[in-house]
Enzyme design. Structure first.
Site, mmCIF file in Angstrom:
data_model
loop_
_atom_site.group_PDB
_atom_site.id
_atom_site.type_symbol
_atom_site.label_atom_id
_atom_site.label_comp_id
_atom_site.label_asym_id
_atom_site.label_seq_id
_atom_site.Cartn_x
_atom_site.Cartn_y
_atom_site.Cartn_z
ATOM 1 C CB ILE A 67 4.173 -13.999 -22.642
ATOM 2 C CG1 ILE A 67 4.328 -14.234 -21.135
ATOM 3 C CG2 ILE A 67 3.776 -15.282 -23.366
ATOM 4 C CD1 ILE A 67 3.021 -14.495 -20.410
ATOM 5 C CG ASP A 139 -10.954 -24.132 -9.524
ATOM 6 O OD1 ASP A 139 -9.731 -23.910 -9.426
ATOM 7 O OD2 ASP A 139 -11.464 -25.235 -9.246
ATOM 8 C CD GLU A 140 -5.548 -22.878 -7.096
ATOM 9 O OE1 GLU A 140 -4.843 -22.045 -6.507
ATOM 10 O OE2 GLU A 140 -5.240 -24.068 -7.226
ATOM 11 C CE1 TYR A 163 -1.438 -20.251 -11.132
ATOM 12 C CE2 TYR A 163 -3.101 -21.081 -9.611
ATOM 13 C CZ TYR A 163 -2.616 -20.930 -10.901
ATOM 14 O OH TYR A 163 -3.313 -21.473 -11.960
ATOM 15 C CG ASN A 192 -7.187 -29.091 -8.788
ATOM 16 O OD1 ASN A 192 -7.922 -28.193 -8.405
ATOM 17 N ND2 ASN A 192 -6.007 -29.323 -8.256
ATOM 18 C CE LYS A 202 1.019 -27.442 -10.779
ATOM 19 N NZ LYS A 202 1.811 -27.250 -11.915
ATOM 20 C CG LEU A 203 -2.320 -34.816 -4.867
ATOM 21 C CD1 LEU A 203 -1.473 -34.764 -3.614
ATOM 22 C CD2 LEU A 203 -3.804 -34.693 -4.504
ATOM 23 N N PRO A 295 0.367 -22.975 3.696
ATOM 24 C CG PRO A 295 2.193 -21.589 4.095
ATOM 25 C CD PRO A 295 1.800 -22.850 3.395
HETATM 26 P P1 NAD Z 1 2.558 -25.556 -16.561
HETATM 27 O O1 NAD Z 1 3.300 -24.968 -15.427
HETATM 28 O O2 NAD Z 1 2.630 -27.026 -16.795
HETATM 29 O O3 NAD Z 1 3.029 -24.868 -17.941
HETATM 30 C C1 NAD Z 1 3.240 -23.488 -18.057
HETATM 31 C C2 NAD Z 1 3.977 -23.242 -19.365
HETATM 32 O O4 NAD Z 1 4.157 -21.818 -19.506
HETATM 33 C C3 NAD Z 1 5.374 -23.874 -19.418
HETATM 34 O O5 NAD Z 1 5.568 -24.506 -20.670
HETATM 35 C C4 NAD Z 1 6.314 -22.675 -19.278
HETATM 36 O O6 NAD Z 1 7.560 -22.858 -19.942
HETATM 37 C C5 NAD Z 1 5.495 -21.566 -19.918
HETATM 38 N N1 NAD Z 1 5.882 -20.224 -19.430
HETATM 39 C C6 NAD Z 1 6.061 -19.820 -18.152
HETATM 40 N N2 NAD Z 1 6.449 -18.538 -18.109
HETATM 41 C C7 NAD Z 1 6.488 -18.098 -19.401
HETATM 42 C C8 NAD Z 1 6.807 -16.858 -20.009
HETATM 43 N N3 NAD Z 1 7.174 -15.781 -19.279
HETATM 44 N N4 NAD Z 1 6.748 -16.759 -21.354
HETATM 45 C C9 NAD Z 1 6.391 -17.840 -22.111
HETATM 46 N N5 NAD Z 1 6.101 -19.044 -21.575
HETATM 47 C C10 NAD Z 1 6.144 -19.172 -20.246
HETATM 48 O O7 NAD Z 1 1.060 -25.062 -16.397
HETATM 49 P P2 NAD Z 1 -0.299 -25.843 -16.691
HETATM 50 O O8 NAD Z 1 -0.643 -26.663 -15.523
HETATM 51 O O9 NAD Z 1 -0.203 -26.426 -18.033
HETATM 52 O O10 NAD Z 1 -1.306 -24.592 -16.724
HETATM 53 C C11 NAD Z 1 -1.518 -23.875 -17.927
HETATM 54 C C12 NAD Z 1 -2.504 -22.751 -17.659
HETATM 55 O O11 NAD Z 1 -3.731 -23.279 -17.178
HETATM 56 C C13 NAD Z 1 -2.043 -21.762 -16.597
HETATM 57 O O12 NAD Z 1 -2.416 -20.475 -17.014
HETATM 58 C C14 NAD Z 1 -2.802 -22.181 -15.343
HETATM 59 O O13 NAD Z 1 -3.010 -21.070 -14.516
HETATM 60 C C15 NAD Z 1 -4.083 -22.684 -15.944
HETATM 61 N N6 NAD Z 1 -4.791 -23.729 -15.170
HETATM 62 C C16 NAD Z 1 -4.127 -24.847 -14.753
HETATM 63 C C17 NAD Z 1 -4.832 -25.855 -14.102
HETATM 64 C C18 NAD Z 1 -4.157 -27.137 -13.645
HETATM 65 O O14 NAD Z 1 -4.799 -27.955 -12.986
HETATM 66 N N7 NAD Z 1 -2.906 -27.371 -13.961
HETATM 67 C C19 NAD Z 1 -6.201 -25.703 -13.869
HETATM 68 C C20 NAD Z 1 -6.842 -24.539 -14.305
HETATM 69 C C21 NAD Z 1 -6.121 -23.562 -14.963
HETATM 70 O O1 DAU Z 2 -7.811 -25.557 -9.274
HETATM 71 C C1 DAU Z 2 -6.997 -25.295 -10.375
HETATM 72 C C2 DAU Z 2 -5.554 -25.247 -9.944
HETATM 73 O O2 DAU Z 2 -5.168 -26.596 -9.666
HETATM 74 C C3 DAU Z 2 -4.630 -24.637 -10.986
HETATM 75 O O3 DAU Z 2 -4.975 -23.279 -11.157
HETATM 76 C C4 DAU Z 2 -3.164 -24.742 -10.551
HETATM 77 O O4 DAU Z 2 -2.316 -24.278 -11.587
HETATM 78 C C5 DAU Z 2 -2.844 -26.201 -10.273
HETATM 79 O O5 DAU Z 2 -1.523 -26.313 -9.776
HETATM 80 C C6 DAU Z 2 -3.830 -26.771 -9.251
HETATM 81 O O6 DAU Z 2 -3.625 -26.163 -7.958
HETATM 82 P P1 DAU Z 2 -3.688 -27.015 -6.600
HETATM 83 O O7 DAU Z 2 -2.937 -26.302 -5.557
HETATM 84 O O8 DAU Z 2 -5.089 -27.412 -6.301
HETATM 85 O O9 DAU Z 2 -2.903 -28.344 -7.120
HETATM 86 P P2 DAU Z 2 -1.798 -29.260 -6.405
HETATM 87 O O10 DAU Z 2 -1.633 -30.465 -7.274
HETATM 88 O O11 DAU Z 2 -0.600 -28.490 -6.023
HETATM 89 O O12 DAU Z 2 -2.549 -29.704 -5.074
HETATM 90 C C7 DAU Z 2 -3.794 -30.374 -5.082
HETATM 91 C C8 DAU Z 2 -4.215 -30.558 -3.641
HETATM 92 O O13 DAU Z 2 -3.350 -31.505 -3.023
HETATM 93 C C9 DAU Z 2 -4.128 -29.309 -2.814
HETATM 94 O O14 DAU Z 2 -5.190 -29.285 -1.878
HETATM 95 C C10 DAU Z 2 -2.795 -29.431 -2.088
HETATM 96 C C11 DAU Z 2 -2.660 -30.925 -1.912
HETATM 97 N N1 DAU Z 2 -1.270 -31.452 -1.951
HETATM 98 C C12 DAU Z 2 -0.480 -31.102 -3.004
HETATM 99 C C13 DAU Z 2 0.805 -31.577 -3.097
HETATM 100 C C14 DAU Z 2 1.695 -31.172 -4.247
HETATM 101 C C15 DAU Z 2 -0.836 -32.332 -0.980
HETATM 102 O O15 DAU Z 2 -1.573 -32.671 -0.034
HETATM 103 N N2 DAU Z 2 0.434 -32.811 -1.079
HETATM 104 C C16 DAU Z 2 1.285 -32.460 -2.101
HETATM 105 O O16 DAU Z 2 2.447 -32.926 -2.110
#
Ligand code: NAD
Ligand code: DAU
Length: 358
Positions: A67, A139-140, A163, A192, A202-203, A295
């Site tokens: 992108i 929401d982060e 992030y 999440n 992810k968790l 952290p």
């Molecule tokens: P993900 O890490 O699973 O996927 C990210 C995708 O973006 C991958 O396919 C990767 O190849 C692509 N990408 C990364 N860098 C790129 C670049 N420079 N150019 C083109 N493509 C690139 O992420 P996700 O969990 O699917 O999250 C998608 C979006 O939703 C993100 O913007 C994230 O911030 C947001 N979001 C995620 C969560 C969650 O719980 N996972 C919650 C709220 C918002």
């Molecule tokens: O809230 C939305 C966000 O949710 C998205 O913007 C992010 O892209 C997505 O990764 C997620 O962030 P979190 O940090 O909340 O997700 P994660 O799954 O990494 O962690 C969820 C919670 O669990 C968090 O409080 C950290 C904790 N955790 C996570 C991992 C990976 C653990 O305790 N142990 C673990 O091994």
């Protein structure tokens, strides 16, 4: 609120990732005739196998690319006569952002600016009468809550991790493009997500994966941090709703009203896994291992999603009970998917399916 908008040619960025691929699969199932171009760089998080259901559709095109590449983005917007952009592409994992923030700034901030700028030029060049840009945020960006209260769309941005700071920077750019140029942008901020195709860093998928492998289940700090969990299909539908019905310049929070302490989620996953694997001795939770805290670990997230509910009529359809049950079933039925992700074999799919075809 604007009139109902029906995109004809949609650019999805990051469509090979967890949420982007779920979104494309769901959107294409319900919107035949709309072209969908998926621009994804295929970082470690991008997996084209997630898109098997649509890869042969004449309405679907995959472009491997970054992108941040303005020429590539401009070319796609023009050639494909794009009239809507849904921007998922990002570096998404908080722990990785603590280890190496630079790529988060590049992709999440600079990448968003490139996409905004090229979309603005395309929109202003009058090639498309009606245009929408939807920023997928989180929401982060609001930081951390205490024991009570909810994030609303008016909560000040107070990101605490590299992030979330990079996502907040992108959100401000989106706001600025709307305020300065009248660019038709909207933003969603979701809690999440869980569900199929989530990378096992992810968790929830990490816990499932580690239980299957008999490995420790790392719980950060005291395990009492709280997250609000939403099924990825409900998020996908919310995104589609905002794309079609959202007000230009508006921000919409999306959440499941489903708060869980991390330790309770981990215990729940353990007991469901024991049940499904026929482990009558119920030993999975013996794998739980409390480890050093992340952290800057945000203590609690909770979303007030009343705006999207009342203005756009979106409601989550999954109860958590059903969603987590089906999610675990999916990972158990798709162990090959997880194995390929863990071994790195998923990266071969692009070579097999696409090299020489673009
Ligand atoms: P993900 O890490 O699973 O996927 C990210 C995708 O973006 C991958 O396919 C990767 O190849 C692509 N990408 C990364 N860098 C790129 C670049 N420079 N150019 C083109 N493509 C690139 O992420 P996700 O969990 O699917 O999250 C998608 C979006 O939703 C993100 O913007 C994230 O911030 C947001 N979001 C995620 C969560 C969650 O719980 N996972 C919650 C709220 C918002
Ligand atoms: O809230 C939305 C966000 O949710 C998205 O913007 C992010 O892209 C997505 O990764 C997620 O962030 P979190 O940090 O909340 O997700 P994660 O799954 O990494 O962690 C969820 C919670 O669990 C968090 O409080 C950290 C904790 N955790 C996570 C991992 C990976 C653990 O305790 N142990 C673990 O091994």
């Amino acid at each position: 609120m604007t009139d109902y908008f029906a995109p004809r040619s949609l650019l999805v960025t990051g469509g090979a990732g967890f949420i982007g691929s779920n979104f494309i699969n769901n959107f294409m199932a319900g919107n035949s005739g709309c072209r969908v171009v998926n621009l994804d760089a295929l970082t470690y998080a991008g997996n084209l196998e997630n898109l098997r259901a649509v890869e042969n559709s004449p309405d679907y095109r995959f472009v491997k690319g970054d992108i941040c590449d303005s020429e590539l983005v401009a070319g796609i917007l023009e050639k494909e006569k794009i009239d809507a952009v849904v921007h998922f592409a990002a570096e998404s994992h908080v722990d990785r952002s603590i280890l190496g923030p630079e790529v988060f700034v590049r992709t999440n901030v600079l990448g968003t600016q490139v996409l905004l700028e090229e979309s603005r030029r395309h929109w202003q060049s009058a090639q498309v009468e009606n245009f929408r840009y939807l920023q997928i945020s989180t929401d982060e960006v609001y930081g951390s809550l205490g024991k009570t209260g909810y994030f609303t769309e008016e909560t000040p941005l107070a990101a605490n991790s590299p992030y979330s700071a990079s996502k907040a920077g992108a959100d401000l750019l989106v706001r600025a493009y709307h305020e300065t140029f009248g660019f038709p942008a909207m933003t969603t901020r979701c809690s999440n997500n869980y569900g199929p195709f989530q990378f096992p860093e992810k968790l929830i998928p990490l816990m499932i994966h580690n239980i299957l492998a008999g490995k420790p289940l790392p719980v950060y700090g005291d395990g009492l941090n709280v997250r609000d969990w939403l099924h990825v299909k409900d998020h996908s539908l919310a995104v589609e709703t905002v794309l079609k019905k959202g007000g230009i310049g508006r921000v919409y929070n999306i959440g499941g009203n489903n708060e869980w302490r991390n330790i309770d989620i981990v215990n729940l996953v353990c007991s469901l896994m024991d049940e499904k694997l026929g482990n009558t001795r119920c030993t999975s939770n013996a794998l739980i291992s409390f480890v050093k805290d992340r952290p800057g670990h945000d203590r609690r997230y909770a979303i007030d999603a009343s705006r999207i509910r009342s203005e756009l009529g979106w409601e989550p359809s999954f109860t958590f009970e059903r969603g987590i049950d089906e999610t675990i079933d999916w990972y158990l039925a798709n162990r090959e998917w997880s194995a390929k992700v863990t071994s790195g074999a998923y990266r071969d799919y692009y070579r097999q399916m696409y090299e020489g075809r673009q």
